[in-house]
Every structure is written in structure tokens, then in C-alpha cells.
Design an enzyme around this catalytic site. Structure first.
Site, short mmCIF file in Angstrom:
data_model
loop_
_atom_site.label_atom_id
_atom_site.label_comp_id
_atom_site.label_asym_id
_atom_site.label_seq_id
_atom_site.Cartn_x
_atom_site.Cartn_y
_atom_site.Cartn_z
CG MET A 294 0.51 9.03 7.72
SD MET A 294 0.13 8.33 6.11
CE MET A 294 1.69 7.22 5.78
N GLY B 112 0.23 12.16 2.50
CA GLY B 112 1.22 11.17 1.86
C GLY B 112 1.51 11.74 0.27
CE LYS C 119 -1.12 8.20 -8.29
NZ LYS C 119 0.27 7.81 -7.78
CG HIS D 127 0.26 0.40 -2.00
ND1 HIS D 127 0.16 0.12 -3.73
CD2 HIS D 127 1.03 1.17 -1.85
CE1 HIS D 127 0.91 0.86 -4.06
NE2 HIS D 127 1.69 1.45 -3.02
#
Length: 364
Positions: free
Chosen positions: A253, A209, A266, A270
Site C-alpha cells: 500500500m 490491509g 479498518k 493507527h
């Protein structure tokens, strides 16, 4: 007759607390108009006010001087600027001194407003601020009440699709989104690389990501021995710039991730609910060797609400995520540990915290 500054007694944890009614009213009024501060700050950023002050001899300018530098045609520009800048002083975004017999106000930067001035790499949080204040994001708030009462994701209710689908079909919003991530990553990674030494022994690093690759480019620049792979959706990496030592790879992913002795994420976990996070982490587990690790950079929410600056920042981000992601949220240390164990990792090391990003290492 009661005083205009009437007080009343409250109890907190069994201790008497005097709360001034005027102060409470003022705080409630400030909340009612809270949108004014970020909008005024963004206007100052768009006008280049912080940059102008930063470049000024002595680092201080009056509103009239700023208006002259801007070549504003509006004769009321100095007064309008002065009113905006006075607001920013009241929130410690700028500071102010008075000069001369006329009492002209001179404005200077503070340790906060320096983050709205492009650094030597051209990065500033002004470009990050543009994202939550973007019209697309702002409209999402209109869907919060309905989402609470009836279900669904506020962003989806308003725009008819998930934010990542929207970004893939709207180049303007996509540019705003990736510019925000680029600038945040550039600013945060500089400081993280000063404190975190966990990349020193890594030979192949995959940023899952990783967006346009700015994070990996900075890591590869400091650690040129690392073979760096920037992994994101195909439509994202196709627009990524070329960086020395960084290979861009497109994929999903949720299906698989490229192999590496370390994997970096990173601000990724969330964005997703626990089930989706476990799918991602299990794919990362498969892609790393027995002595490998997954490096997660994310805010960590305290177990109980706090009033610290970092806790407020995390809570703001958490509620922002609520408007755009179905199950995405900020998590506690305990919840991150449970995710790590649930995905098969033996443990988690909370290495350090920089720029309110906790650097966590998931070990096999």
C-alpha cells in the site's frame, strides 16, 4: 487516634472532593495485580468454561459441575475453578447466585462474557484476547522503559525486528495475529453492517490491509453487487481462504493500491505515523474517481482524557500500539481531519460509531 478509614480533602476544579484512603489503597493494589484478571479470563476461555455455562440448562452451573464436564482429573479442580470464577464475578464478567442449604455458588454469563462464547460464525473475543497475552507481545513490555529513555520501538528492541517482519517469519505468531483480527472483524462487522449504509451505492470496493479477507466477505455477502478486492501483502493473501465475490490481490500500500470507487481501511491508519498515513492516503486518493471515497474504521481518542468505557478501551489500544509500532497511535477527530485534508481530500464525514469503531468517510 485516626480511623483506619481516614479521609482527606482534595480539590478538583475548585470543588471539595472527599477521597476515602482505604478506597485509594485498594485501587492501587488492584492496579498492582491487574494482570491477574486477563490471565484468569484467558484460562477460563482456554478451558471452555464460558461455552460450558452457555450450553447448560438454565445457563447456570457450579464449579463442581463444570469440573465434571471438563473431566478434570485433579481433585482440587472444583476449588480452583470456584476461586477463578469468583474473581470474574467481582468484575461483572460472570454473575453468581447461591443455591441449596450448603450455599453452593452457581455461575452464569453476563452481557460481557457472552463475547467470549463463539457465535454462530465461530467468532469470539477470546481469540482476540490471545494476541496481547501472547508471549511474543508480553515480552515487548520489557522494552518500554528502554524505549522511553533511549528511543526505539519496544517490540523491535526485544525481538530485533518490526512486528510485521516478525509475523512473516514466525507462523505461530502470524496465526495468532490473524486469528485475532479475523474474530474482531467478524464480531464488529456484523454490527457495523446493521448501522452503516455507506456500501449501498458502491460498485467496486478495495479493502486495503484487508488481511485474510473476512471483512470483505461479510460486506460482499450483504451487498453481492459489489466487486470486492482484498488487498494485502503477498505472504498474507496467499493464505487467505476463497470467498464468493472476493478477489485477493497482493501488493504494498505504500507503493500503490488497486483502483475502486471506494476504499476501505479498518484498523490500518493507527499502525503508522502521520507521514506514512499520508503516503497511504495519497495512494488511495489516486486510486479513487472524483466522486469516490475512502472509508476509515478506527477508534478515535477524545481531545482530553476521559473515564468512559470507550475512552479506556481506546487508551488501552493506543498504549498497546506504542509497544509495537514506531509512530502508530490512536488519533482525535481533529487529527483525522488534518490527515484527510493533507492527503488532498476535501472533507471528512463521521458517519457513525459501532463497537468503538468510528466509521469515517474521506471525500474527494
Amino acid at each position: 487516634m485516626g480511623s483506619l478509614s481516614e479521609s482527606h480533602t482534595q480539590y478538583k476544579h475548585g470543588v471539595e472532593v472527599e477521597e476515602d484512603e482505604e478506597e485509594s489503597y485498594s485501587r492501587a493494589m488492584q492496579l498492582s495485580m491487574a494482570i491477574v484478571l486477563p490471565m484468569a479470563t484467558q484460562s477460563a476461555i482456554q478451558l471452555g468454561v464460558f461455552e460450558i455455562i452457555a450450553k447448560a440448562p438454565g445457563g447456570r452451573l457450579s464449579a463442581s459441575e463444570i469440573a465434571t464436564i471438563l473431566q478434570a482429573q485433579n481433585p482440587k479442580a472444583p476449588v480452583m475453578l470456584d476461586r477463578m470464577l469468583r474473581l470474574l464475578v467481582s468484575h461483572r464478567v460472570l454473575d453468581c447466585s447461591v443455591s441449596g442449604p450448603a450455599g453452593e455458588r452457581l455461575y452464569g454469563l453476563t452481557s460481557v462474557s457472552k463475547y467470549f462464547v463463539p457465535d454462530q460464525d465461530g467468532a469470539s473475543l477470546g481469540n482476540f484476547m490471545a494476541l496481547p497475552l501472547d508471549k511474543v507481545f508480553m515480552e515487548s513490555w520489557m522494552g518500554v522503559k528502554g524505549a522511553v529513555m533511549e528511543g526505539g520501538i519496544p517490540f523491535n528492541r526485544v525481538h530485533g525486528m518490526h512486528i510485521f517482519e516478525y509475523a512473516s517469519s514466525n507462523s505461530k505468531f502470524s496465526d495468532t495475529y490473524h486469528r485475532a483480527m479475523f474474530n474482531h472483524s467478524t464480531i464488529a462487522l456484523k454490527r457495523i453492517l446493521e448501522h452503516y449504509k455507506g456500501f449501498e451505492n458502491v460498485t467496486k470496493l478495495v479493502d486495503v490491509g484487508g488481511g485474510l479477507g473476512v471483512t470483505l466477505s461479510m460486506i460482499a455477502s450483504k451487498y453481492p453487487h459489489i466487486q470486492a478486492i482484498n488487498f494485502d501483502l503477498p505472504h498474507v493473501v496467499q493464505d487467505a481462504a476463497s470467498y464468493p465475490g472476493v478477489e485477493h490481490v497482493g501488493g504494498n500500500m505504500f507503493e500503490s493500491v488497486p483502483e475502486g470507487d471506494a476504499i476501505l481501511m479498518k484498523w490500518i491508519l493507527h499502525c503508522w505515523d502521520d507521514e506514512q498515513c499520508l503516503r497511504i492516503l495519497k495512494n488511495c486518493y489516486k486510486a479513487t474517481p472524483e466522486n469516490g471515497k475512502v472509508i476509515v474504521m478506527n477508534s478515535v481518542v477524545p481531545e482530553t482524557p476521559e473515564v468512559s468505557s470507550s475512552a479506556r478501551e481506546t487508551s488501552l489500544l493506543d498504549v498497546l500500539l506504542m509497544t509495537r509500532d514506531g509512530g502508530g497511535r490512536e488519533r482525535t477527530q481533529k487529527e483525522f481531519t488534518e490527515l484527510a485534508i493533507g492527503a488532498g481530500f476535501k472533507g471528512i464525514n463521521f458517519a457513525c460509531c459501532v463497537c468503538n469503531l468510528h466509521i469515517m468517510e474521506f471525500f474527494k
